[in-house]
Design an enzyme around this catalytic site. Structure first.
Site, PDB file in Angstrom:
ATOM      1  N   HIS A  68      41.213  42.688  32.931  1.00 12.23           N
ATOM      2  CA  HIS A  68      42.175  41.707  33.449  1.00 12.23           C
ATOM      3  C   HIS A  68      42.580  42.072  34.886  1.00 12.23           C
ATOM      4  CE1 HIS A  68      45.808  38.988  32.978  1.00 12.23           C
ATOM      5  NE2 HIS A  68      46.220  39.783  33.957  1.00 12.23           N
ATOM      6  N   GLU A  69      42.955  43.334  35.085  1.00  5.86           N
ATOM      7  CA  GLU A  69      43.381  43.784  36.413  1.00  5.86           C
ATOM      8  C   GLU A  69      42.201  43.880  37.374  1.00  5.86           C
ATOM      9  OE1 GLU A  69      46.422  43.816  37.138  1.00  5.86           O
ATOM     10  OE2 GLU A  69      47.166  43.611  35.086  1.00  5.86           O
ATOM     11  N   HIS A  72      41.760  40.564  39.034  1.00  2.87           N
ATOM     12  CA  HIS A  72      42.686  40.436  40.163  1.00  2.87           C
ATOM     13  C   HIS A  72      42.151  41.193  41.382  1.00  2.87           C
ATOM     14  CE1 HIS A  72      45.880  38.460  37.999  1.00  2.87           C
ATOM     15  NE2 HIS A  72      46.116  39.476  37.186  1.00  2.87           N
ATOM     16  N   ASP A 164      51.652  36.690  36.322  1.00  3.35           N
ATOM     17  CA  ASP A 164      50.623  35.921  37.032  1.00  3.35           C
ATOM     18  C   ASP A 164      51.027  34.461  37.199  1.00  3.35           C
ATOM     19  OD1 ASP A 164      49.093  38.223  37.153  1.00  3.35           O
ATOM     20  OD2 ASP A 164      47.972  37.765  35.326  1.00  3.35           O
TER      21      ASP A 164
END
Length: 377
Positions: A68-69, A72, A164
């Site tokens: 997930h990170e 980003h 987010d």
């Protein structure tokens, strides 16, 4: 950002780290799954089997958080932003952006990349669970991972900064108004509302017998509250100092000491006479050290008349010397990260002034009192 993080490995050029607080959430997840969830959905297994299954699920969950990170981080790098690393901590994971996004579009795509990755993972785990049959050990484990990734994606899309969804909200507001600071203020306000709601719900749950679940909601609420307000305050500081140089904010021509001066003379003729607690030491036209009140207190007062400044002065190095052309924001970061409370401003070794945290905070306070440093962003 995290003072007790340990590097695990490097993935696609990004350092993956864990904070000490991660150990607590990892242990809580394993305990919760092994004592509650898996025994309920998979009755009849041994305790060791539940423990192994729970550890596997916990590791897979945190691998999902890293992905997930990572999403980003990859998009942020695509837009030219620096990333300090990806850190797992008590409340999940965070990609440490060194800089703020330069446009509303980049903010949007950086923010939305994480939830998209979580939705993709939820779909993949769900599909794998169907292929595995869904009812066996493997199917149940994959189904859990699908559900938790779906929850992660949906929760992160709540339009409250710094989630987010709050960053997506900020991007939308920023695009409409052209004012990043005002957009951040409004998105941060939504974060504050969410935080208060989570804390209120958690407190109600705890008082109603919800136990650790209620306490956990309160903790998450505190985290969201501090993060949303902190992000806005940091941006206020950056906005106030933007375009400013050390030379504009320093105290020029400060009172100084000479290496041959006694501490008694320094105290009487400089510090007491001019109400200063810090004095650069200048010899032969160059800065050679500094003396402050804290250092003076380490010397017995009866020794001051027989002790020279040169005997006790602190040496100067690059950590306390700055150039007049340094940006004010860089100087503030130097003060925040280093051991010094004041910076000596020099050209070569010639003294030009002293910059303190009070100088910077005073400028910030005036700018905000006047309504902020509007730059047309």
């Amino acid at each position: 950002m995290f003072g007790h993080s340990v590097k695990l490995f490097t993935l696609m050029g990004f350092e993956i780290k864990i904070d000490a607080s991660w150990l607590l959430i990892a242990a809580l997840i394993v305990w919760s799954l092994s004592s509650g969830y898996f025994p309920q959905v998979l009755p009849g297994l041994s305790q060791s089997a539940y423990l192994i299954l729970s550890i596997t699920a916990m590791l897979a969950l945190f691998a999902s958080l890293i992905l997930h990170e990572l999403a980003h981080s990859l998009v942020a790098r695509r837009y030219g932003l620096g990333i300090g690393g990806i850190t797992l901590f008590l409340f999940g994971g965070v990609a440490e952006l060194v800089d703020e996004p330069k446009s509303a579009a980049s903010e949007f795509w950086i923010a939305i990349a994480g939830p998209i990755m979580s939705f993709v993972l939820a779909g993949l785990f769900g599909l794998a669970a169907l292929v595995a049959g869904g009812a066996g050990v493997v199917g149940i484990l994959l189904g859990y991972l699908a559900s938790i990734n779906l929850v992660l994606a949906v929760f992160n899309l709540i339009p409250a900064f710094p989630l987010d969804g709050g960053r997506v909200l900020r991007a939308w507001l920023w695009q409409r108004s052209g004012d990043m600071l005002e957009a951040t203020r409004k998105a941060s306000g939504a974060g504050t509302v969410l935080a208060i709601g989570l804390m209120g719900l958690g407190l109600f749950s705890a008082l109603s017998g919800g136990g650790i679940g209620g306490a956990w909601l309160v903790l998450i609420g505190f985290f969201v509250l501090n993060a949303s307000r902190g992000a806005y305050q940091r941006l206020l500081v950056q906005d106030s100092l933007k375009g400013r140089r050390v030379a504009e904010l320093m105290t020029p021509d400060p009172w100084t000491a000479h290496p041959d001066m006694t501490l008694a003379d320094l105290a009487d003729r400089v510090m007491m006479a001019h109400a200063v607690s810090f004095a650069p030491v200048v010899g032969d036209g160059a800065v050679v050290g500094y003396v402050d009140a804290q250092l003076m207190r380490t010397i017995a007062r009866e020794e001051w008349a027989n002790t020279t400044v040169g005997d006790v002065m602190a040496a100067v190095d690059d950590s306390c010397l700055v150039a007049p052309r340094m940006t004010a924001e860089d100087a503030l970061n130097r003060l925040a990260q280093g051991p010094h409370r004041k910076l000596i401003v020099v050209e070569g070794r010639q003294l030009r002034g002293v910059l303190s945290l009070r100088d910077l905070m005073g400028h910030i306070a005036v700018v905000q009192a006047l309504g902020g440093a509007r730059t047309g962003r």
